[in-house]
Motif scaffolding. Sequence first.
Motif, PDB file in Angstrom:
ATOM      1  N   MET A   1       0.798  -1.230   0.000  1.00  0.00           N
ATOM      2  CA  MET A   1       0.000   0.000   0.000  1.00  0.00           C
ATOM      3  C   MET A   1       0.835   1.287   0.000  1.00  0.00           C
ATOM      4  SD  MET A   1      -3.046  -0.970  -0.454  1.00  0.00           S
ATOM      5  CE  MET A   1      -4.159  -2.342  -0.234  1.00  0.00           C
TER       6      MET A   1
ATOM      7  N   PHE B   1      -5.059   3.795  -0.799  1.00  0.00           N
ATOM      8  CA  PHE B   1      -3.880   2.974  -0.546  1.00  0.00           C
ATOM      9  C   PHE B   1      -3.291   3.293   0.825  1.00  0.00           C
ATOM     10  CE2 PHE B   1      -4.162   3.686  -5.185  1.00  0.00           C
ATOM     11  CZ  PHE B   1      -4.522   2.391  -5.525  1.00  0.00           C
TER      12      PHE B   1
ATOM     13  N   LEU C   1       2.061   1.926  -3.548  1.00  0.00           N
ATOM     14  CA  LEU C   1       0.972   2.320  -4.435  1.00  0.00           C
ATOM     15  C   LEU C   1       0.520   3.747  -4.153  1.00  0.00           C
ATOM     16  CD1 LEU C   1      -1.035  -1.015  -4.354  1.00  0.00           C
ATOM     17  CD2 LEU C   1       0.500  -0.215  -6.153  1.00  0.00           C
TER      18      LEU C   1
END
Length: 192
Positions: A62, A90, A65
């Motif tokens: 995450m 994210f 991203l």
Amino acid sequence: MPTPNPAALDFLQTRRSRPAKTLCAPVPDRATLEMLLTTAARTPDHGKLEPWRFIVLGKGAMPRLAKIAEERGQALDLEAEQIAKGRAQFDQGHLAVAVIEVQRPSPKIPALEQTYSAGAVCLALLNAALAAGWGANWLSGWPSHDRGFMQAALGLEDHERIAGLIHIGTETSAPPERPRPDISTITEWVET
């Protein structure tokens, strides 16, 4: 006479997505997630093309991203608020499944039907997660539609795109019911 499945019908009539920002750990383990993916893959796939695939995005992915979403937003000269919203799913995410539409050449199955099938997989995965007791939400947002994000974040090829990001986790609060469509205003009956 058909044999009804009242429990399934009740689930479908009362299902409700859970906002992704309200989902937290724990998230489904790998075996549970494989069961949910297997369930979603039962979606009609128009000629057995399987015009979709899955990329499971764990908590560790995450931050990367989120950073790519922010960089792409800056490269696209988006407003700060848009960039923040694009990276938020994210930043806040614990687990998501990227459902990837894979356009396959076919003389019989039009590209649009392949897109429909990928969307159906998103809904099937969302419903499977909810039916299994998890909180789940289907998100997209501008990063999902940005080719640069798709390539940098997920390594997608030109014939692939993100159909949806299905966030799955433990729900922290049940959302209130929301207004639903008035079926009488959106339905036309053709008898002859």
